[in-house]
Design a protein around this motif. Structure first.
Motif, PDB file in Angstrom:
ATOM      1  N   ALA A 215       1.092  -0.545  -0.051  1.00  0.00           N
ATOM      2  CA  ALA A 215      -0.216   0.035   0.499  1.00  0.00           C
ATOM      3  C   ALA A 215       1.265   1.009  -0.264  1.00  0.00           C
ATOM      4  O   ALA A 215       0.105   1.808   0.241  1.00  0.00           O
ATOM      5  CB  ALA A 215      -0.694  -0.452   1.253  1.00  0.00           C
ATOM      6  N   LEU A 216       2.035   1.155   0.587  1.00  0.00           N
ATOM      7  CA  LEU A 216       3.058   2.511   0.339  1.00  0.00           C
ATOM      8  C   LEU A 216       4.095   2.159  -0.613  1.00  0.00           C
ATOM      9  O   LEU A 216       4.716   1.612  -1.742  1.00  0.00           O
ATOM     10  CB  LEU A 216       3.627   2.425   1.333  1.00  0.00           C
ATOM     11  CG  LEU A 216       2.980   2.743   2.473  1.00  0.00           C
ATOM     12  CD1 LEU A 216       4.297   2.642   4.644  1.00  0.00           C
ATOM     13  CD2 LEU A 216       2.717   3.827   2.950  1.00  0.00           C
ATOM     14  N   PRO A 217       4.301   3.139  -1.306  1.00  0.00           N
ATOM     15  CA  PRO A 217       5.265   3.944  -2.779  1.00  0.00           C
ATOM     16  C   PRO A 217       6.605   3.367  -2.327  1.00  0.00           C
ATOM     17  O   PRO A 217       7.400   2.744  -0.486  1.00  0.00           O
ATOM     18  CB  PRO A 217       5.747   4.951  -2.844  1.00  0.00           C
ATOM     19  CG  PRO A 217       4.854   5.629  -1.681  1.00  0.00           C
ATOM     20  CD  PRO A 217       4.433   4.339  -0.512  1.00  0.00           C
ATOM     21  N   GLN A 218       7.464   2.722  -3.245  1.00  0.00           N
ATOM     22  CA  GLN A 218       8.670   1.744  -2.326  1.00  0.00           C
ATOM     23  C   GLN A 218       9.564   2.525  -1.988  1.00  0.00           C
ATOM     24  O   GLN A 218      10.021   1.440  -0.636  1.00  0.00           O
ATOM     25  CB  GLN A 218       9.424   1.702  -3.768  1.00  0.00           C
ATOM     26  CG  GLN A 218      10.621   0.291  -3.693  1.00  0.00           C
ATOM     27  CD  GLN A 218      10.187  -0.805  -2.741  1.00  0.00           C
ATOM     28  OE1 GLN A 218       8.720  -1.255  -3.245  1.00  0.00           O
ATOM     29  NE2 GLN A 218      10.892  -1.931  -1.592  1.00  0.00           N
ATOM     30  N   TRP A 219       9.802   4.183  -2.069  1.00  0.00           N
ATOM     31  CA  TRP A 219      10.771   4.763  -1.173  1.00  0.00           C
ATOM     32  C   TRP A 219      10.540   4.358   0.587  1.00  0.00           C
ATOM     33  O   TRP A 219      10.865   5.317   1.172  1.00  0.00           O
ATOM     34  CB  TRP A 219      10.721   6.090  -0.840  1.00  0.00           C
ATOM     35  CG  TRP A 219       9.978   6.688  -1.268  1.00  0.00           C
ATOM     36  CD1 TRP A 219       8.600   6.277  -1.999  1.00  0.00           C
ATOM     37  CD2 TRP A 219       9.071   7.748  -0.360  1.00  0.00           C
ATOM     38  NE1 TRP A 219       7.441   7.854  -1.789  1.00  0.00           N
ATOM     39  CE2 TRP A 219       7.796   8.224  -0.910  1.00  0.00           C
ATOM     40  CE3 TRP A 219       9.678   8.474   0.899  1.00  0.00           C
ATOM     41  CZ2 TRP A 219       7.694   9.445  -0.451  1.00  0.00           C
ATOM     42  CZ3 TRP A 219       9.079   9.402   1.012  1.00  0.00           C
ATOM     43  CH2 TRP A 219       7.825   9.563   1.431  1.00  0.00           C
ATOM     44  N   MET A 220       8.717   4.596   1.089  1.00  0.00           N
ATOM     45  CA  MET A 220       8.440   4.123   2.425  1.00  0.00           C
ATOM     46  C   MET A 220       8.611   3.232   3.121  1.00  0.00           C
ATOM     47  O   MET A 220       7.991   3.387   4.311  1.00  0.00           O
ATOM     48  CB  MET A 220       7.001   4.917   2.471  1.00  0.00           C
ATOM     49  CG  MET A 220       7.340   6.551   1.703  1.00  0.00           C
ATOM     50  SD  MET A 220       5.631   7.203   1.887  1.00  0.00           S
ATOM     51  CE  MET A 220       5.054   6.997   3.588  1.00  0.00           C
ATOM     52  N   VAL A 221       8.589   2.094   2.335  1.00  0.00           N
ATOM     53  CA  VAL A 221       8.493   0.470   2.768  1.00  0.00           C
ATOM     54  C   VAL A 221       9.123   0.586   4.184  1.00  0.00           C
ATOM     55  O   VAL A 221       9.117   0.193   4.834  1.00  0.00           O
ATOM     56  CB  VAL A 221       8.585  -0.078   1.648  1.00  0.00           C
ATOM     57  CG1 VAL A 221       8.768  -2.037   2.160  1.00  0.00           C
ATOM     58  CG2 VAL A 221       7.713   0.123   0.653  1.00  0.00           C
ATOM     59  N   GLY A 222      10.703   0.936   4.084  1.00  0.00           N
ATOM     60  CA  GLY A 222      11.449   0.293   4.606  1.00  0.00           C
ATOM     61  C   GLY A 222      12.116  -1.122   5.174  1.00  0.00           C
ATOM     62  O   GLY A 222      11.293  -1.877   4.438  1.00  0.00           O
ATOM     63  N   ASP A 223      12.619  -1.259   6.194  1.00  0.00           N
ATOM     64  CA  ASP A 223      12.605  -2.495   6.570  1.00  0.00           C
ATOM     65  C   ASP A 223      11.640  -2.893   7.897  1.00  0.00           C
ATOM     66  O   ASP A 223      11.117  -2.203   7.993  1.00  0.00           O
ATOM     67  CB  ASP A 223      13.791  -2.807   7.733  1.00  0.00           C
ATOM     68  CG  ASP A 223      14.843  -4.246   7.778  1.00  0.00           C
ATOM     69  OD1 ASP A 223      15.520  -4.714   7.260  1.00  0.00           O
ATOM     70  OD2 ASP A 223      14.263  -4.150   9.158  1.00  0.00           O
TER      71      ASP A 223
END
Length: 359
Positions: A215-223
């Protein structure tokens, strides 16, 4: 002439025990039967855990299987896996030092001399930075170790401490927002709190670990580890917010009105009048919430993390030690007991220091 009434002497310890447990023949019989059962069970436990137990690894698993008592050899042979999990063997000193850092940071935070905002921030900032550098490396000549290799006691402590560190300030914010005079703020906050509390922690961990990346853009996913910690902190804050709000409701409204009459601003009233008394009122429930959160760290094994319980499963999971699972779980239970008992005793100390419950 004035009469002087002399109170009868207080009963001695033996007399008090007789009145409590041997006042009637039936009570005496029940007491003797209970003492006999307790003595028998205590002797069996001592014999199994100490007298007939195997403590050395010299004889290997075969010596344990031949003995009638506990096989503590599995702890001597597999303690590294239990405490450090998948962390690289040659770097496990870093994981051990990180555990010590968290313990020292927590102990310093419990000392009254450090109970100022600046000192607490310094202790927690320095402790968190030291822990992260030790565990992850990549600087100061330390080899890089990704979060997927973190495990054991170090990971359990990290999840617990960061959950409380993020969740507690968030809980205070939620409690203040729910007390807002603006209905749309208080009702929206109440809906968020009740919505989170209506969900089991496992579902929240699954959502943050597996569903949220879609549900999030890739740059907001994190570990994944940090997403799980955020989910755990949100769950903690929802429960702690209601505890803090209950403590606020225990503060007489006249105190806040008096502060307003003195011309104190909203944040002065909150920081100097309301919150200190609210946290004092909510202290027993807050300590209980910390204890629950520490034990709930074991649930992260479901989303793929190798915390201390999963490390214990791996310690006896090999064929040669498979029979010694009771001893491994007893050792892990002892570790949990040490930390939980320390939290509860510190809570009791704070209650005595702050005279919680006295009026």
């Amino acid at each position: 002439m004035e009469m002087v009434v002399i109170a009868p002497p207080a009963p001695g310890r033996i007399e008090d025990l007789r009145r409590r447990f041997f006042a009637t023949p039936l009570q005496a019989l029940l007491s003797l039967v209970s003492l006999t059962i307790m003595g028998f069970l205590s002797w069996k436990l001592i014999n199994w855990a100490i007298l007939s137990a195997v403590f050395t690894t010299s004889g290997g698993p075969e010596a344990c299987q031949a003995a009638a008592g506990a096989c503590w050899s599995v702890i001597a042979a597999r303690w590294r896996i239990i405490l450090f999990g998948l962390y690289p063997f040659e770097e496990q000193w870093r994981s051990a030092l990180a555990c010590v850092t968290v313990v020292v940071m927590t102990v310093l935070s419990c000392i009254p001399a450090f109970w100022t905002g600046r000192r607490i921030a310094l202790v927690w900032g320095a402790g968190a930075a030291t822990y992260y550098v030790l565990m992850k490396g990549g600087v100061l000549g330390l080899s890089y170790v990704g979060e997927e290799a973190w495990g054991g006691l170090a990971l359990t402590l990290f999840i617990f401490v960061t959950t409380c560190l993020i969740g507690f300030p968030l809980a205070i914010c939620l409690a203040l927002l729910r007390r807002s005079d603006l209905p749309w703020i208080s009702r929206t906050t109440g809906l968020i709190i009740d919505g989170v509390r209506s969900l089991p922690l496992i579902s929240i961990l699954f959502t943050f670990a597996i569903v949220l990346p879609f549900a999030l853009p890739q740059w907001m996913v994190g570990d994944k580890l940090y997403r799980v910690i955020l989910g755990s902190a949100l769950f903690f804050s929802a429960y702690q917010a209601e505890i803090v709000r209950g403590g606020m409701q225990g503060v007489p409204s006249g105190q806040e009105e008096a502060a307003m009459a003195l011309g104190m601003s909203y944040w002065q009233r909150i920081g100097r009048i309301l919150l200190p008394q609210a946290m004092r009122n909510a202290l027993p429930a807050t300590i209980n919430q910390f204890v629950i959160s520490f034990k709930e760290t074991s649930l992260v094994v479901i989303v793929g993390f190798f915390e201390i319980l999963a490390s214990g499963n791996a310690a006896y999971g090999t064929g040669e030690w498979r029979f010694a699972y009771v001893e491994v779980y007893a050792f892990i239970a002892f570790i949990y007991f040490v930390f939980v008992f320390s939290l509860s005793r510190y809570g009791a100390y704070l209650e005595r220091r702050m005279s919680v419950g006295e009026r």
